[in-house]
Design a protein around this motif. Sequence first.
Motif, PDB file in Angstrom:
ATOM      1  N   UNK A   5      68.889  50.727  37.760  1.00 39.90           N
ATOM      2  CA  UNK A   5      69.081  49.645  36.811  1.00 39.90           C
ATOM      3  C   UNK A   5      69.203  50.208  35.415  1.00 39.90           C
ATOM      4  N   UNK A   6      69.386  49.340  34.433  1.00 43.10           N
ATOM      5  CA  UNK A   6      69.593  49.825  33.073  1.00 43.10           C
ATOM      6  C   UNK A   6      68.321  50.281  32.365  1.00 43.10           C
ATOM      7  N   UNK A   7      67.148  49.992  32.902  1.00 42.00           N
ATOM      8  CA  UNK A   7      65.899  50.370  32.244  1.00 42.00           C
ATOM      9  C   UNK A   7      65.840  51.883  32.058  1.00 42.00           C
ATOM     10  N   UNK A   8      65.609  52.313  30.829  1.00 41.65           N
ATOM     11  CA  UNK A   8      65.575  53.730  30.465  1.00 41.65           C
ATOM     12  C   UNK A   8      64.142  54.081  30.069  1.00 41.65           C
ATOM     13  N   UNK A   9      63.441  54.780  30.952  1.00 39.29           N
ATOM     14  CA  UNK A   9      62.003  55.030  30.803  1.00 39.29           C
ATOM     15  C   UNK A   9      61.771  56.519  30.605  1.00 39.29           C
ATOM     16  N   UNK A  10      61.441  56.923  29.378  1.00 39.46           N
ATOM     17  CA  UNK A  10      61.308  58.336  29.034  1.00 39.46           C
ATOM     18  C   UNK A  10      59.864  58.679  28.676  1.00 39.46           C
ATOM     19  N   UNK A  11      59.586  59.974  28.654  1.00 40.23           N
ATOM     20  CA  UNK A  11      58.264  60.457  28.250  1.00 40.23           C
ATOM     21  C   UNK A  11      58.437  61.541  27.198  1.00 40.23           C
ATOM     22  N   UNK A  12      57.538  61.536  26.223  1.00 38.76           N
ATOM     23  CA  UNK A  12      57.490  62.595  25.210  1.00 38.76           C
ATOM     24  C   UNK A  12      56.076  63.143  25.168  1.00 38.76           C
ATOM     25  N   UNK A  13      55.944  64.442  25.286  1.00 37.25           N
ATOM     26  CA  UNK A  13      54.640  65.095  25.250  1.00 37.25           C
ATOM     27  C   UNK A  13      54.598  66.003  24.035  1.00 37.25           C
ATOM     28  N   UNK A  14      53.544  65.899  23.242  1.00 35.51           N
ATOM     29  CA  UNK A  14      53.445  66.672  22.006  1.00 35.51           C
ATOM     30  C   UNK A  14      51.982  66.923  21.700  1.00 35.51           C
ATOM     31  N   UNK A 158      57.697  59.091  35.349  1.00 28.77           N
ATOM     32  CA  UNK A 158      58.839  58.971  34.434  1.00 28.77           C
ATOM     33  C   UNK A 158      60.067  59.655  35.027  1.00 28.77           C
ATOM     34  N   UNK A 159      61.176  58.928  35.113  1.00 29.07           N
ATOM     35  CA  UNK A 159      62.374  59.474  35.763  1.00 29.07           C
ATOM     36  C   UNK A 159      63.003  60.667  35.053  1.00 29.07           C
ATOM     37  N   UNK A 160      62.686  60.879  33.760  1.00 28.41           N
ATOM     38  CA  UNK A 160      63.334  61.969  33.033  1.00 28.41           C
ATOM     39  C   UNK A 160      62.591  63.288  33.168  1.00 28.41           C
ATOM     40  N   UNK A 161      61.710  63.395  34.153  1.00 26.47           N
ATOM     41  CA  UNK A 161      61.009  64.651  34.407  1.00 26.47           C
ATOM     42  C   UNK A 161      61.473  65.226  35.736  1.00 26.47           C
ATOM     43  N   UNK A 162      61.139  66.460  35.968  1.00 22.39           N
ATOM     44  CA  UNK A 162      61.502  67.076  37.240  1.00 22.39           C
ATOM     45  C   UNK A 162      60.509  66.826  38.348  1.00 22.39           C
ATOM     46  N   UNK A 163      59.464  66.036  38.060  1.00 22.88           N
ATOM     47  CA  UNK A 163      58.419  65.797  39.061  1.00 22.88           C
ATOM     48  C   UNK A 163      58.270  64.309  39.354  1.00 22.88           C
TER      49      UNK A 163
END
Length: 298
Positions: A5-14, A158-163
């Motif tokens: 779907x269009x939902x864009x779910x990202x993660x930022x780690x800092x 989160x889909x933008x990770x490799x795990x």
Amino acid sequence: MSTQGPFDHRIAVFGTDDAFLATALPFLTEGLAAPEEPPPVAIAAPDKLDLLRDTLGGDAQRITCIPHTDWYTGSAANAVAQAAGHLAAHSGPGGRVHLLMEPVWNGRAGRSVRETTEWIRYEALANLLFAPMATTVLCAYDTRTAGTAVVEAARRAHPDTGVYVDPVVLTAELDSVPLPPPPPDAARLAEPTVDAVQAWAVGRGLPAADAELFATAVTETAAHLGPLTRPALLWGDPPACVAELCAARRVDDPLAGFVPPPVTDPEPGQGLWYARQVCAYVDVRDDDRGATVRLQYA
């Protein structure tokens, strides 16, 4: 279930303020440039909002800033309701908006393994709950407050990770941990009516208003499950009053009780939604005998 779907779910780690700005500023700029979108929203710790305002200068007025303690005010299920309500009231067509979101990891969300589990569940189920929405979310994880174990668990949601792990699989994994057995002196109610549960809770010392909310959550959940296969069990010291219900009907759906209903007053079939909004924890365990649902008020 599919998360397509269009939902864009990202993660930022800092782990530093500079690293936060290096991630947050491009994201917010992307939101400002997105067509058919309202101003992006930054939901974060007050000190991070100050950093954004100082760095952006006059452009900060184009961004909606919300202290995360004003957004994340209760359980993970409350956060679902908050997000759904915000999107319904303030997003562009199809839910278009950029949301920078930092849970209160040094508060409720990170205060225990039990609480962290619920927030990782929220992160995982967001991929299903908001899949039809054209919303772009960047979840901000500060290692100075979230901690390594929380961050590693969150990456799997989160889909933008490799795990990344399918939300249904991940929630099943979270639910594979057995519930501790009820205490042997738990009260037993063959008919868990509002009056009976409320009387028990008040007798334990829970304030009347809280006892009514807890009792309603228990009875609405019982109505959702259908006939119980054994008496309801009640135990705990206020405010952590606990009820356990067992029914032959399985729950199965990992989204049960998380999908916002079209109306606010409880209606048939909405018992788990009401319970998740009222109770700190709602545990569901399915097996070949049916479902066990455990509600903990606080």
